[in-house]
Scaffold this motif. Structure first.
Motif, mmCIF file in Angstrom:
data_model
loop_
_atom_site.group_PDB
_atom_site.id
_atom_site.type_symbol
_atom_site.label_atom_id
_atom_site.label_comp_id
_atom_site.label_asym_id
_atom_site.label_seq_id
_atom_site.Cartn_x
_atom_site.Cartn_y
_atom_site.Cartn_z
ATOM 1 N N VAL B 28 39.136 -36.221 23.127
ATOM 2 C CA VAL B 28 40.410 -36.650 22.548
ATOM 3 C C VAL B 28 40.317 -38.116 22.132
ATOM 4 C CG1 VAL B 28 42.907 -36.686 22.881
ATOM 5 C CG2 VAL B 28 41.521 -35.134 24.235
ATOM 6 N N GLY B 29 40.753 -38.406 20.939
ATOM 7 C CA GLY B 29 40.743 -39.796 20.474
ATOM 8 C C GLY B 29 41.372 -39.880 19.108
ATOM 9 N N PRO B 30 41.632 -41.114 18.642
ATOM 10 C CA PRO B 30 42.200 -41.259 17.304
ATOM 11 C C PRO B 30 41.190 -40.840 16.234
ATOM 12 C CG PRO B 30 41.813 -43.400 18.325
ATOM 13 C CD PRO B 30 41.456 -42.376 19.326
ATOM 14 N N ASN B 31 41.642 -40.793 14.999
ATOM 15 C CA ASN B 31 40.716 -40.494 13.896
ATOM 16 C C ASN B 31 39.636 -41.564 13.846
ATOM 17 O OD1 ASN B 31 43.598 -39.375 12.404
ATOM 18 N ND2 ASN B 31 41.817 -38.083 12.489
ATOM 19 N N ALA B 32 38.441 -41.146 13.465
ATOM 20 C CA ALA B 32 37.291 -42.057 13.308
ATOM 21 C C ALA B 32 36.904 -42.748 14.610
ATOM 22 C CB ALA B 32 37.573 -43.095 12.223
ATOM 23 N N GLY B 343 38.548 -38.906 31.853
ATOM 24 C CA GLY B 343 39.922 -39.039 32.322
ATOM 25 C C GLY B 343 40.013 -39.361 33.806
ATOM 26 N N ALA B 344 39.139 -38.746 34.593
ATOM 27 C CA ALA B 344 39.185 -38.949 36.047
ATOM 28 C C ALA B 344 38.833 -40.379 36.442
ATOM 29 C CB ALA B 344 38.242 -37.967 36.727
ATOM 30 N N ASP B 345 38.141 -41.103 35.551
ATOM 31 C CA ASP B 345 37.748 -42.482 35.860
ATOM 32 C C ASP B 345 38.853 -43.485 35.529
ATOM 33 O OD1 ASP B 345 35.334 -41.565 36.698
ATOM 34 O OD2 ASP B 345 34.269 -42.028 34.827
ATOM 35 N N ILE B 346 39.909 -43.019 34.872
ATOM 36 C CA ILE B 346 41.032 -43.907 34.544
ATOM 37 C C ILE B 346 42.136 -43.616 35.552
ATOM 38 C CG2 ILE B 346 42.644 -44.612 32.738
ATOM 39 C CD1 ILE B 346 40.677 -43.314 30.717
ATOM 40 N N ALA B 347 42.405 -44.582 36.408
ATOM 41 C CA ALA B 347 43.330 -44.357 37.529
ATOM 42 C C ALA B 347 44.671 -43.806 37.036
ATOM 43 C CB ALA B 347 43.525 -45.652 38.298
ATOM 44 N N GLU B 348 45.176 -44.392 35.981
ATOM 45 C CA GLU B 348 46.499 -43.997 35.496
ATOM 46 C C GLU B 348 46.511 -42.539 35.027
ATOM 47 O OE1 GLU B 348 48.305 -46.996 32.952
ATOM 48 O OE2 GLU B 348 48.854 -45.337 31.632
ATOM 49 N N VAL B 349 45.467 -42.153 34.307
ATOM 50 C CA VAL B 349 45.381 -40.766 33.820
ATOM 51 C C VAL B 349 45.286 -39.820 35.010
ATOM 52 C CG1 VAL B 349 43.903 -39.133 32.566
ATOM 53 C CG2 VAL B 349 44.343 -41.398 31.609
ATOM 54 N N ARG B 350 44.446 -40.187 35.948
ATOM 55 C CA ARG B 350 44.257 -39.338 37.131
ATOM 56 C C ARG B 350 45.585 -39.174 37.880
ATOM 57 N NH1 ARG B 350 40.530 -42.273 39.375
ATOM 58 N NH2 ARG B 350 41.901 -43.108 40.965
ATOM 59 N N ALA B 359 47.773 -32.809 30.206
ATOM 60 C CA ALA B 359 46.864 -33.716 29.489
ATOM 61 C C ALA B 359 47.499 -34.199 28.186
ATOM 62 C CB ALA B 359 45.546 -32.999 29.206
ATOM 63 N N ALA B 360 48.293 -33.334 27.557
ATOM 64 C CA ALA B 360 48.949 -33.733 26.308
ATOM 65 C C ALA B 360 49.891 -34.916 26.543
ATOM 66 C CB ALA B 360 49.725 -32.555 25.733
ATOM 67 N N GLU B 361 50.650 -34.853 27.620
ATOM 68 C CA GLU B 361 51.626 -35.911 27.904
ATOM 69 C C GLU B 361 50.942 -37.217 28.298
ATOM 70 O OE1 GLU B 361 55.425 -33.591 29.772
ATOM 71 O OE2 GLU B 361 53.497 -33.278 30.733
ATOM 72 N N VAL B 362 49.754 -37.113 28.875
ATOM 73 C CA VAL B 362 49.085 -38.294 29.408
ATOM 74 C C VAL B 362 48.114 -38.899 28.392
ATOM 75 C CG1 VAL B 362 47.567 -39.108 31.250
ATOM 76 C CG2 VAL B 362 49.278 -37.361 31.733
ATOM 77 N N VAL B 363 47.381 -38.044 27.701
ATOM 78 C CA VAL B 363 46.252 -38.526 26.904
ATOM 79 C C VAL B 363 46.655 -38.862 25.470
ATOM 80 C CG1 VAL B 363 44.079 -37.776 25.897
ATOM 81 C CG2 VAL B 363 44.530 -37.353 28.300
ATOM 82 N N ILE B 364 47.486 -38.019 24.870
ATOM 83 C CA ILE B 364 47.846 -38.259 23.469
ATOM 84 C C ILE B 364 48.498 -39.644 23.278
ATOM 85 C CG2 ILE B 364 49.303 -37.460 21.545
ATOM 86 C CD1 ILE B 364 46.920 -35.661 21.870
ATOM 87 N N PRO B 365 49.444 -40.078 24.145
ATOM 88 C CA PRO B 365 50.006 -41.426 23.950
ATOM 89 C C PRO B 365 48.951 -42.535 24.025
ATOM 90 C CG PRO B 365 51.356 -40.171 25.481
ATOM 91 C CD PRO B 365 50.114 -39.378 25.255
ATOM 92 N N ARG B 366 47.894 -42.316 24.775
ATOM 93 C CA ARG B 366 46.862 -43.343 24.921
ATOM 94 C C ARG B 366 45.966 -43.438 23.692
ATOM 95 N NH1 ARG B 366 46.266 -44.999 30.304
ATOM 96 N NH2 ARG B 366 44.270 -45.938 29.763
#
Lengths: 186, 378
Positions: B28-32, B343-350, B359-366
């Motif tokens: 998951v990530g932005p374009n490019a 994701g597991a290495d990012i405290a906030e995501v975990r 994951a949609a609620e947590v990762v997409i905003p990032r």
């Protein structure tokens, strides 16, 4: 608790609220972290306990509109989040965060191309104030062009919200967490 | 065997990437931000070992070392790929390749290493390479006579399958002439036709059952050859006529074809599967079930579950509550190339995922651009 230098994660209802909160954090000298939510008030309140649980380790700011859900903010806060964790700062916009923007009457009048007098004042304390919001078409008929704000100043543009927090704080008729360096985040 | 770890240095838009991989990985990530380039690293390893491929061709097909190498590479300009292969929960093989280009801009090996467990089996350049530098134009891995001790690696790399079906290519038989194992679906129908009939019928039966959920009007699905011998997919659409109507792939919608291709690719083969935005052309109501479909389709397999690495921009796909923090790879662009974080290495995501958010609620905003709302003013 995290130090004040930690980015503040944000949970809001939508993009307008995001712009306002980013400006508030900038004003308070804080760094904005990730902005979550932005899928409406219903979804935000439904997921609030989960965000509250995750906010044990880093500062969070949640801004929600009161709308017509309660007479004032306190019973509303108690009903949706009875036990906020230490790092979670729950703030309610009375009645909506748009009233904070309306408090910047001069800039809003310039943006809309209407006289400043037509912007409702202290709309946060007046129910149904939005019914009196000015419509450019209506004002066009009733006001000569010369009495309106200069058109050149319309549409401030840019990615940043140009919003004078100092000026609007006392005018919006609602509580705003805007004092510099909020002790709560320390 | 599956990939359990990947290390990339100066590969495309990555300065340094070193991440573990689970049986499922959601990129998951932005374009490019490099999601496709990340998947391309696995395709590169496959191309090195497949017949008609090889190290030189794999690099040159990608435009040469100067294109493959990260623009931010300065002091250590070698391109490095290192992969670990796991079986039964233990790392069995590790393969490392480092390369640069010579004065004629031809790719040249700087390193080639193979470990079996902790034992170093191959360490190049060796004395023979130093005596004859032309040997450094080929890897041992691609040479059958040289990879006898570690051929399992070559077999595993060759089993990598990349999938990004383009419905227009499936529908247009002229475009598919001469294509072999085309990841864009140019020979999709030929691939189905080449499959043993019993296996094919079984798979089409399973695919039909899944498709009927998405397209309830479908009642039958079969593959038949026309008078010229060209294979076609036939499907019966039920409507007001008593026997419905038979349609070919030329009449299928983009979504139907893509879903068919996705399901076929999950059933076909056992090596790691690379999927690029499988949500394209599909209704959000279907997209959110893709992760579950991936699990369900593989449940009936006799062999081990297939590893799937999947890039996506879809909130609907990431809404699946079964996605764990260690299955999410976040791609974050930076000045020195993109950074990949588990994701597991990012405290906030975990913490947010553990608190019950998806994951949609947590990762997409990032991964969303900050000023994305400005696009509405375009």
């Amino acid at each position: 608790m995290e130090s004040v230098t930690s980015p503040v994660n944000v949970l809001v209802e939508g993009v307008t609220d995001e712009a306002v909160v980013r400006r508030l954090l900038e004003y308070a000298g804080l760094t904005c972290g990730t902005v979550y939510g932005k899928t409406g008030k219903g979804a935000l309140l439904e997921r609030l306990p989960s965000y509250n649980q995750a906010a044990r380790f880093a500062p969070w700011l949640v801004v929600v509109d009161l709308d017509q859900d309660a007479e004032c903010a306190l019973p509303f806060v108690r009903s949706v989040l009875s036990e906020p964790t230490a790092c979670l700062h729950f703030r309610v916009a009375v009645r909506a965060v748009e009233s904070w923007l309306l408090a910047d009457a001069e800039r809003l009048a310039a943006f809309l191309g209407v006289p400043v007098a037509r912007i409702p004042s202290r709309c946060g304390t007046r129910p149904q104030a939005h019914l009196r919001q000015p419509g450019p078409t209506k004002s066009k008929r009733s006001n000569p062009r010369g009495r309106r704000a200069p058109r050149g100043k319309r549409r401030p543009g840019g990615s940043r919200l140009h919003w004078p927090v100092d000026r609007v704080r006392d005018d919006c008729g609602t509580s705003m967490a805007t004092r510099r360096r909020r002790p709560a985040f320390r | 065997m599956r990939f359990s770890h990947i290390l990339l240095e100066n590969w495309r838009n990555f300065g340094h990437v070193d991440v573990p991989l689970q049986n499922r990985a959601f990129l998951v990530g932005p374009n490019a931000s490099g999601k496709s380039n990340f998947l391309d690293a696995f395709r590169f390893l496959r191309d090195v070992v497949t017949s008609g491929g090889g190290f030189q061709k794999s690099v040159m097909d990608r435009g040469g070392v100067s294109i493959v190498r990260n623009l931010a590479a300065r002091r250590y300009p070698d391109v490095v790929l290192q992969a670990a292969l796991e079986e039964g929960g233990e790392v069995v093989w590790r393969y490392r390749i480092a390369f640069a280009q010579d004065n004629q801009r031809q790719p040249i090996l700087r390193e080639e290493k193979v470990w079996h467990g902790d034992e170093l089996l191959l360490d190049r350049p060796n004395d023979d390479d130093r005596a004859d530098e032309a040997r450094l134009r080929q890897t041992y891995l691609e040479q059958t006579f040289a990879n006898r001790e570690f051929r399992d690696i070559a077999i595993s790399f060759a089993s990598v399958h990349y999938y990004h079906l383009v419905p227009q290519l499936v529908r247009d038989p002229e475009r598919s002439i001469g294509r072999q194992v085309d990841p864009y679906g140019g020979d999709f129908l030929e691939q189905i036709a080449r499959t043993d009939q019993r296996t094919r019928d079984s798979r089409l039966h399973r695919i039909l059952a899944a498709l009927k959920v998405a397209v309830p009007q479908l009642s039958d699905l079969k593959l038949e050859k026309d008078e010229r011998g060209a294979p076609h997919l036939y499907s019966n659409y039920e409507h007001w006529r008593p026997k419905g109507a038979w349609q070919t792939e030329a009449d299928f919608s983009d979504g139907t074809l893509r879903l068919m291709g996705l399901l076929w690719s999950l059933l076909d083969g056992s090596g790691p599967l690379l999927l690029e935005e499988p949500e394209l052309s599909l209704h959000p109501g279907i997209v959110c079930y893709i992760p579950q479909m991936m699990l369900r389709v593989q449940r009936g397999r006799k062999c081990a579950p297939r590893q799937v690495l999947l890039s996506t921009h879809s909130s609907d796909l990431l809404r699946d509550e079964g996605i764990a923090a260690d299955e999410v790879l976040l791609f974050i662009p930076s000045q020195e190339g993109s950074v990949v974080q588990v994701g597991a290495d990012i405290a906030e995501v975990r913490q947010l995922l553990e608190a019950g958010l998806t994951a949609a609620e947590v990762v997409i905003p990032r991964t969303q651009p900050i000023n994305v709302v400005q696009l509405s003013l375009f």
